[in-house]
Structure formats: structure tokens, C-alpha cells
Design a protein around this motif. Structure first.
Motif, PDB file in Angstrom:
ATOM      1  N   LYS A 228     -30.372   0.004 -14.638  1.00  0.00           N
ATOM      2  CA  LYS A 228     -28.699   0.659 -14.397  1.00  0.00           C
ATOM      3  C   LYS A 228     -27.795   0.077 -14.831  1.00  0.00           C
ATOM      4  CE  LYS A 228     -30.057   1.679  -9.620  1.00  0.00           C
ATOM      5  NZ  LYS A 228     -30.513   1.240  -8.970  1.00  0.00           N
ATOM      6  N   LEU A 229     -27.642  -0.988 -16.477  1.00  0.00           N
ATOM      7  CA  LEU A 229     -26.391  -1.279 -16.848  1.00  0.00           C
ATOM      8  C   LEU A 229     -26.353  -0.500 -17.936  1.00  0.00           C
ATOM      9  CD1 LEU A 229     -28.486  -5.017 -18.688  1.00  0.00           C
ATOM     10  CD2 LEU A 229     -26.805  -4.307 -16.557  1.00  0.00           C
ATOM     11  N   VAL A 230     -26.638   0.621 -17.882  1.00  0.00           N
ATOM     12  CA  VAL A 230     -26.378   1.395 -18.853  1.00  0.00           C
ATOM     13  C   VAL A 230     -25.007   1.958 -18.513  1.00  0.00           C
ATOM     14  CG1 VAL A 230     -26.728   4.336 -19.074  1.00  0.00           C
ATOM     15  CG2 VAL A 230     -29.179   2.638 -19.835  1.00  0.00           C
ATOM     16  N   TYR A 231     -24.829   2.814 -16.506  1.00  0.00           N
ATOM     17  CA  TYR A 231     -24.202   3.044 -16.161  1.00  0.00           C
ATOM     18  C   TYR A 231     -22.851   1.525 -16.169  1.00  0.00           C
ATOM     19  CZ  TYR A 231     -26.803   6.349 -14.091  1.00  0.00           C
ATOM     20  OH  TYR A 231     -27.815   7.450 -14.024  1.00  0.00           O
ATOM     21  N   LEU A 232     -23.180   0.051 -16.783  1.00  0.00           N
ATOM     22  CA  LEU A 232     -22.524  -0.794 -16.577  1.00  0.00           C
ATOM     23  C   LEU A 232     -21.664  -0.454 -18.379  1.00  0.00           C
ATOM     24  CD1 LEU A 232     -20.521  -3.087 -15.983  1.00  0.00           C
ATOM     25  CD2 LEU A 232     -22.797  -4.253 -17.272  1.00  0.00           C
ATOM     26  N   TRP A 233     -22.186  -0.206 -19.273  1.00  0.00           N
ATOM     27  CA  TRP A 233     -21.966   0.207 -20.417  1.00  0.00           C
ATOM     28  C   TRP A 233     -20.893   1.332 -20.329  1.00  0.00           C
ATOM     29  CZ3 TRP A 233     -22.431  -4.786 -22.337  1.00  0.00           C
ATOM     30  CH2 TRP A 233     -23.977  -5.266 -21.464  1.00  0.00           C
ATOM     31  N   VAL A 234     -21.660   2.221 -20.344  1.00  0.00           N
ATOM     32  CA  VAL A 234     -20.615   3.424 -20.152  1.00  0.00           C
ATOM     33  C   VAL A 234     -18.892   3.494 -19.251  1.00  0.00           C
ATOM     34  CG1 VAL A 234     -20.297   5.668 -19.636  1.00  0.00           C
ATOM     35  CG2 VAL A 234     -22.661   5.278 -20.470  1.00  0.00           C
ATOM     36  N   SER A 235     -18.883   2.976 -18.277  1.00  0.00           N
ATOM     37  CA  SER A 235     -17.522   2.167 -17.787  1.00  0.00           C
ATOM     38  C   SER A 235     -17.551   1.314 -18.919  1.00  0.00           C
ATOM     39  CB  SER A 235     -17.899   1.312 -16.522  1.00  0.00           C
ATOM     40  OG  SER A 235     -19.019   2.161 -15.311  1.00  0.00           O
ATOM     41  N   ILE A 236     -17.410   0.436 -19.493  1.00  0.00           N
ATOM     42  CA  ILE A 236     -17.159  -0.610 -20.016  1.00  0.00           C
ATOM     43  C   ILE A 236     -15.997   0.393 -21.452  1.00  0.00           C
ATOM     44  CG2 ILE A 236     -17.158  -2.423 -22.179  1.00  0.00           C
ATOM     45  CD1 ILE A 236     -19.281  -3.450 -20.398  1.00  0.00           C
ATOM     46  N   GLU A 237     -16.652   1.288 -21.714  1.00  0.00           N
ATOM     47  CA  GLU A 237     -16.869   2.790 -23.151  1.00  0.00           C
ATOM     48  C   GLU A 237     -15.793   3.222 -22.310  1.00  0.00           C
ATOM     49  OE1 GLU A 237     -20.191   4.277 -24.036  1.00  0.00           O
ATOM     50  OE2 GLU A 237     -21.112   2.044 -24.244  1.00  0.00           O
ATOM     51  N   MET A 238     -15.624   3.223 -21.297  1.00  0.00           N
ATOM     52  CA  MET A 238     -14.654   4.813 -20.745  1.00  0.00           C
ATOM     53  C   MET A 238     -13.501   3.857 -20.615  1.00  0.00           C
ATOM     54  SD  MET A 238     -16.166   6.535 -17.555  1.00  0.00           S
ATOM     55  CE  MET A 238     -17.352   8.414 -17.781  1.00  0.00           C
ATOM     56  N   SER A 239     -13.363   2.511 -20.115  1.00  0.00           N
ATOM     57  CA  SER A 239     -11.787   1.505 -20.462  1.00  0.00           C
ATOM     58  C   SER A 239     -11.687   1.573 -21.315  1.00  0.00           C
ATOM     59  CB  SER A 239     -12.713   0.299 -19.122  1.00  0.00           C
ATOM     60  OG  SER A 239     -12.755   0.715 -17.163  1.00  0.00           O
ATOM     61  N   ILE A 240     -12.240   1.326 -22.385  1.00  0.00           N
ATOM     62  CA  ILE A 240     -11.740   1.207 -23.566  1.00  0.00           C
ATOM     63  C   ILE A 240     -11.346   1.797 -23.754  1.00  0.00           C
ATOM     64  CG2 ILE A 240     -12.777   1.028 -26.177  1.00  0.00           C
ATOM     65  CD1 ILE A 240     -14.263  -1.062 -25.007  1.00  0.00           C
TER      66      ILE A 240
ATOM     67  N   ALA B 123     -30.820  11.957 -19.011  1.00  0.00           N
ATOM     68  CA  ALA B 123     -31.906  13.043 -18.636  1.00  0.00           C
ATOM     69  C   ALA B 123     -31.752  13.470 -16.835  1.00  0.00           C
ATOM     70  CB  ALA B 123     -32.868  12.349 -18.616  1.00  0.00           C
ATOM     71  N   ASN B 124     -30.829  12.263 -16.798  1.00  0.00           N
ATOM     72  CA  ASN B 124     -31.447  12.936 -14.946  1.00  0.00           C
ATOM     73  C   ASN B 124     -30.092  13.216 -14.555  1.00  0.00           C
ATOM     74  OD1 ASN B 124     -29.256  11.616 -12.277  1.00  0.00           O
ATOM     75  ND2 ASN B 124     -31.433  10.901 -12.082  1.00  0.00           N
ATOM     76  N   LYS B 125     -29.881  15.078 -13.726  1.00  0.00           N
ATOM     77  CA  LYS B 125     -29.328  15.448 -13.538  1.00  0.00           C
ATOM     78  C   LYS B 125     -27.705  14.930 -13.204  1.00  0.00           C
ATOM     79  CE  LYS B 125     -28.455  20.405 -12.319  1.00  0.00           C
ATOM     80  NZ  LYS B 125     -29.398  21.233 -11.131  1.00  0.00           N
ATOM     81  N   ALA B 126     -28.398  14.223 -11.584  1.00  0.00           N
ATOM     82  CA  ALA B 126     -27.266  13.568 -11.274  1.00  0.00           C
ATOM     83  C   ALA B 126     -25.828  12.435 -10.852  1.00  0.00           C
ATOM     84  CB  ALA B 126     -27.408  12.898  -9.374  1.00  0.00           C
ATOM     85  N   GLY B 127     -26.390  11.843 -12.265  1.00  0.00           N
ATOM     86  CA  GLY B 127     -25.993  10.709 -13.336  1.00  0.00           C
ATOM     87  C   GLY B 127     -25.135  11.797 -14.319  1.00  0.00           C
ATOM     88  N   PHE B 128     -25.839  12.031 -14.652  1.00  0.00           N
ATOM     89  CA  PHE B 128     -25.294  13.380 -16.044  1.00  0.00           C
ATOM     90  C   PHE B 128     -24.009  14.609 -15.118  1.00  0.00           C
ATOM     91  CE2 PHE B 128     -24.939  17.125 -17.290  1.00  0.00           C
ATOM     92  CZ  PHE B 128     -24.196  17.585 -18.651  1.00  0.00           C
TER      93      PHE B 128
END
Length: 378
Positions: free
Chosen positions: A62-74, A99-104
Motif C-alpha cells: 500500500k506504500l504505492v499510494y503514498l508515493w503516488v500522493s507525494i508525486e501528485m503533490s509535487i 492492475a487493481n481497477k478500483a485503485g486505477f
């Protein structure tokens, strides 16, 4: 192990050089600032973005969503403060690989919304400086909207192709196993009873020789007749196991090339005269392998097959107008070429390859027609 294209996206329809420019452009936008603090913060933010982008690929939790959030903020900060909106394309590429449809869908909606909002904000606050790059910003926002779905469906297509290839391999293996079992059943049914009868009659003849020689001779005659019958049945069974003929393989080749939307050109005579079944089977397998390689790897628009049979040899040439073989590659490694050469060596044949503006395969097998005719006349 992750590859370089997880930083520079691959197969997105955009050249790698364009992605390199996207990586270098933020420094240009930052160095336009007059404040040393702004430049320092900007460089730190860029390095943090690429670090988070790399970690988002190698993280399996689930750390993937943390890194993506940081990237969005940047991305939002770079868009509002420096007018650099192109980080959003990197994010769009990564979101397409989820791959996960909901996450995508969640990340796609959030990313598209924040990108459009940040773009609208900078138009109201810094319109004059952004006017020269207005077309590029429009293309970037369009890429954010379309690129994730393009990458997602492309990955899905690749997975389906891999599954189809694995399924075809399993089917081929099952067909081989089924054929072996069929041959074993036929041999058992054909020879089992006859050999058992020969064994019983041999024992009976051995016992009758001292007592009733005439009866023993009759049993020996029966044994001989049974052996001949068994030999005849085995020959009939082997003759039914016919190998692939070149004439039949050419029909399948034409169908394969037609399905691949390639033009099929043929010169020569399709049917070979008085060629041993083993040799013709080897030639058919080599022809099939050569055309399959053309369809898979050459990106050609046409394929030409030439068949010539002379007194000395059978010659088959397979030519295409594709990309040719990579420079420095071994002539007989990869794409089944080694297997083709080994099959041809078994029948004293040879394989030659020419690769220049396409590929030409020359297959030669000695012609044994005269030898067969002489053996048949003896």
C-alpha cells in the motif's frame, strides 16, 4: 528487477527523447527564478519526485499510494509555482500500470481533477508567461486524460497474448502426449495378441516335435503366418502415420500469411517428386518455422517461397522484405534457427542465411531420387 523504462516510460506512443526532455525541462523552469531559495527548493522537489516515482514502481504494498500522493503533490506545486505541468504525464503513465481497477479509477479521477485545477489556477495567476506553451499544456492535459487507459488496455492485451501463447504450448504438449498414447494403444492392439499367439504356438511346437513332428510343423507354419500378418499390420499402421508434406504445408503457410496481412508469393512446383517421407517432413517443418519467424519478428509486408528440385538437390528459398536479423547476432541462434539446422543436418541438408534489407533463408537437401529408383529396380 526493474528496468530503465520505469523512469522513462516505454510503449506510450511518445519517443524516449521526448521523455528525456520532460525530465530536463523542470530545471529550465526553476532556473528562471531569481531567488536562490526557490532554485534550491525546486531542485529538491524534482529529485524527490523522481525518487518517489522510482519507489512507486518497486513497492509491492500500500506504500504505492503514498508515493503516488507525494508525486501528485509535487506535480501540483511545480505547476502552480513554476508553470511546469509535464510531471503529470509521468503520473498518467504509472496510473495506467495499476492492475487493481478500483485503485486505477480512484487515482485517475484524482489526478485528472488536480491537474485540470492546477492548470486553471496558473492561467488566472500567470497567464502571460504560459501563453507560449499553451498548445503543449493542452496536449499534456489530453495525455493525462487518455494515456492511463491506453497503457491499461495495452498491458491487458500483452497479458492476454502471453496467456494465449502459454495455452498453445500446453495444447501442443497435450497433443504430443495424446499421439504417443494412441501409438502405444495401436502397437498394443496390433502386436500384443499376435506376439502372445506366437509365444504359445512356439511352446506347443517345441513339445510336439518329439511326439508328433507333423503337428509341430503345422504349428511352425502357423507361427510364420502369424508373424507375416503382424508385420503387415505394423506396416499399415506406420503408413497411416503420414508426415507433413511440403504441398500441404504451403497451404497452411498461405493461410498464416493471409491472417497476418502479408502478401504471399510463390515460384516453382509445390509437389516434390519421389522425395522420401522423412526428407519431406523435415523440409515442411523448416518451411513452417521460417514463415512463423517472419510473421512474428520481421514486420514484413510480403513473403516469397521458391522451390526447385533438380537431379542433385531440393532447394527451398524463403525471402521477406522485413527488418532483417540484428547486427552482430549469430546466424544460428534464436528463433528456432538452430533447430532448423539440426533437422537439416540429419538428412545431410544445409541452411544459409542472408540478412540485408530483409532476410533470405536458403535450404538445400541432397536429392535421393536416383538412388531410390536404382534400389527399386534391384
Amino acid at each position: 528487477m526493474q528496468n530503465w523504462y520505469h523512469i522513462i516510460p516505454k510503449n506510450t506512443g511518445i519517443s524516449s527523447y521526448v521523455w528525456i526532455i520532460f525530465c530536463l525541462l523542470p530545471f529550465f523552469f526553476i532556473f528562471r527564478s531569481s531567488s536562490v531559495i526557490e532554485i534550491t527548493v525546486g531542485i529538491f522537489v524534482i529529485l524527490l519526485f523522481f525518487l518517489s516515482y522510482r519507489l512507486s514502481f518497486i513497492s509491492n504494498s500500500k506504500l504505492v499510494y503514498l508515493w503516488v500522493s507525494i508525486e501528485m503533490s509535487i506535480s501540483i506545486v511545480m505547476t502552480i509555482l513554476f508553470g511546469y505541468v509535464y510531471f503529470s504525464l509521468f503520473l498518467a503513465f504509472f496510473i495506467g500500470n495499476i492492475a487493481n481497477k478500483a485503485g486505477f479509477l480512484s487515482l485517475y479521477i484524482v489526478h485528472l481533477t488536480t491537474t485540470i485545477a492546477a492548470t486553471v489556477i496558473i492561467f488566472f495567476t500567470n497567464n502571460e508567461s504560459l501563453f507560449p506553451q499553451l498548445p503543449f499544456i493542452f496536449v499534456c492535459v489530453l495525455g493525462v486524460a487518455l494515456l492511463p487507459f491506453t497503457i491499461r488496455y495495452r498491458n491487458k492485451q500483452h497479458r492476454l497474448e502471453e496467456q494465449l501463447e502459454n495455452a498453445n504450448e500446453k495444447i501442443s504438449q497435450l497433443m504430443v502426449i495424446e499421439e504417443r498414447e494412441r501409438i502405444a494403444r495401436d502397437l498394443h492392439d496390433t502386436l500384443g495378441q499376435k506376439l502372445s499367439m506366437i509365444g504359445l504356438k512356439s511352446d506347443l511346437a517345441r513339445k510336439l516335435i518329439p511326439v508328433k513332428p507333423e503337428a509341430a510343423i503345422n504349428e511352425i507354419h502357423d507361427i510364420r503366418q502369424t508373424a507375416r500378418t503382424a508385420l503387415k499390420e505394423v506396416r499399415e499402421m506406420v503408413s497411416n502415420m503420414r508426415g507433413a508434406k511440403v504441398e500441404d504445408e504451403l497451404l497452411r503457410v498461405q493461410q498464416l500469411l493471409s491472417a497476418a496481412e502479408m502478401e504471399f508469393r510463390f515460384e516453382g512446383k509445390q509437389a516434390l517428386d519421389h522425395t522420401p517421407l522423412l526428407v519431406e517432413n523435415v523440409l515442411s517443418m523448416c518451411l513452417k518455422e521460417a514463415v512463423t519467424n517472419i510473421v512474428k519478428h520481421s514486420n514484413a509486408t510480403w513473403c516469397r517461397v521458391i522451390i526447385k528440385q533438380s537431379l542433385n538437390e531440393v532447394f527451398i528459398q524463403v525471402e521477406d522484405n522485413g527488418e532483417g536479423m540484428p547486427k552482430g547476432a549469430s546466424s544460428f541462434k534464436g528463433n528456432g534457427l538452430q533447430g532448423m539446422r539440426e533437422r537439416l543436418e540429419f538428412v545431410n541438408g544445409s541452411l544459409e542465411i542472408q540478412s540485408n534489407n530483409g532476410t533470405i533463408l536458403n535450404i538445400r537437401v541432397p536429392n535421393v531420387v536416383q538412388q531410390n529408383e536404382q534400389e527399386g529396380s534391384v
